[in-house]
Scaffold this active site. Structure first.
Site, mmCIF file in Angstrom:
data_model
loop_
_atom_site.group_PDB
_atom_site.id
_atom_site.type_symbol
_atom_site.label_atom_id
_atom_site.label_comp_id
_atom_site.label_asym_id
_atom_site.label_seq_id
_atom_site.Cartn_x
_atom_site.Cartn_y
_atom_site.Cartn_z
ATOM 1 C CB ALA A 159 -15.338 -54.488 52.954
ATOM 2 C CE LYS A 160 -13.607 -48.824 60.655
ATOM 3 N NZ LYS A 160 -15.140 -49.308 60.972
ATOM 4 C CB ALA A 161 -16.300 -50.576 52.190
ATOM 5 C CE1 TYR A 165 -18.609 -46.529 59.431
ATOM 6 C CE2 TYR A 165 -17.659 -47.759 57.864
ATOM 7 C CZ TYR A 165 -18.329 -47.462 59.467
ATOM 8 O OH TYR A 165 -17.559 -48.631 59.516
#
Length: 308
Positions: A159-161, A165
């Site tokens: 997932a590009k959650a 970051y």
């Protein structure tokens, strides 16, 4: 220029709003707990007009990210594709970075988001060289971070959650504090995982290698490099890569929508190869930019015009 003080339009929950009016409440759930996902998409100037690169693949990853996080998506991928294109056209951009964002609203507080509604935003703006002017031509210097990339059972890495970051921010701030351009993160077993916002490749004795993606995002630009490398007669071999193995590489380069294909000329103050961008990275750059600028008819299907 501040990101909030601009001319233009942002799409939010079905409405096009003047840029400065696209706001959310300070008690928005995602603002407090970091639960949400996003995409980064680029549009490039082509002879036919601005075109978005590999839009379906990006929106599929956004859908997958929302599914992994158990977020209900109120808009399907076809609708979002039209909105992303309109964001470029409506803002009068010939090239652009497009940011779809899925986040939770302010209906409730507390860690459990049950009861908070899902919101979707799409913005587009002009964004140049992500890692600084000259990075694509001269290459960059990176350091291996003291922060490890997440274990897949700690933060699901497919997932590009948004919350992922914070790990990237810690790593890149550490690197830049110490005079480097970017950070590389190891996985929790001590092997190379990825950059703070990029996948990593290594060339050694004419062979092209990449880390296994267990703890890394499955990058769209990474998949593009697989195709272009195959057309060059190269096979990309996934393997566990150690830090010292990376030091001894003939070439290292990073890939990502924002970073594009950026050569690495030093890792932890060790020169990589001749200390200049190598021939494999240079040729991949040439082929990549031919694709995104509409100059390679073999991959015309990777582009979608923003207008028409």
């Amino acid at each position: 220029m501040s990101m909030e003080d601009r001319d233009g339009f942002i799409w939010l929950d079905g409405q096009w709003l003047p840029w400065r009016d696209a706001r959310v409440h300070v008690l928005t759930h995602t603002l407090h707990y970091g639960y949400g996902c996003f995409e980064g998409i680029r549009a490039y100037a082509t002879p036919q007009g601005p075109a978005l690169f590999r839009l379906p693949e990006h929106l599929r990853r956004l859908k997958d990210s929302a599914h992994i996080l158990a977020l209900d998506m109120p808009w399907d991928s076809e609708a979002l594709a039209d909105i992303c294109c309109e964001a470029v056209a409506r803002n009068g951009l010939e090239s652009a970075y497009i940011r779809p964002l899925v986040f939770l609203g302010a209906e409730k507080a507390g860690v459990d988001p049950a009861g908070a509604s899902t919101h979707v935003m799409v913005a587009a703006w002009l964004w140049g060289a992500y890692l600084g002017e000259g990075a694509l031509e001269r290459g960059i210097k990176v350091r291996v971070s003291s922060y490890a990339r997440h274990h897949p059972n700690v933060q699901m890495c497919r997932a590009k959650a948004i919350s992922t970051y914070s790990n990237s921010i810690l790593a890149v701030r550490e690197a830049r504090r110490d005079g480097y351009d970017e950070a590389l993160l190891l996985d929790t077993d001590g092997f190379i995982a990825e950059g703070s916002g990029e996948n990593v490749f290594m060339v050694r004795d004419g062979q092209l290698y990449e880390p296994e993606t267990t703890a890394a995002l499955d990058g769209v630009t990474r998949r593009t490099v697989h195709v272009l490398a195959r057309e060059m007669g190269l096979t990309v071999t996934p393997k566990r890569i150690t830090r010292d193995e990376l030091y001894c590489a003939d070439e290292v380069f990073l890939t990502g929508t924002a970073a594009e294909i950026t050569p690495v000329v030093a890792v932890d103050a060790r020169r990589i190869g001749a200390g200049t961008p190598g021939p494999v990275a240079r040729e991949l750059q040439r082929r990549y930019f031919a694709c995104v600028r509409g100059e390679d008819e073999r991959h015309a299907d990777w582009l979608r015009l923003a207008r028409g």
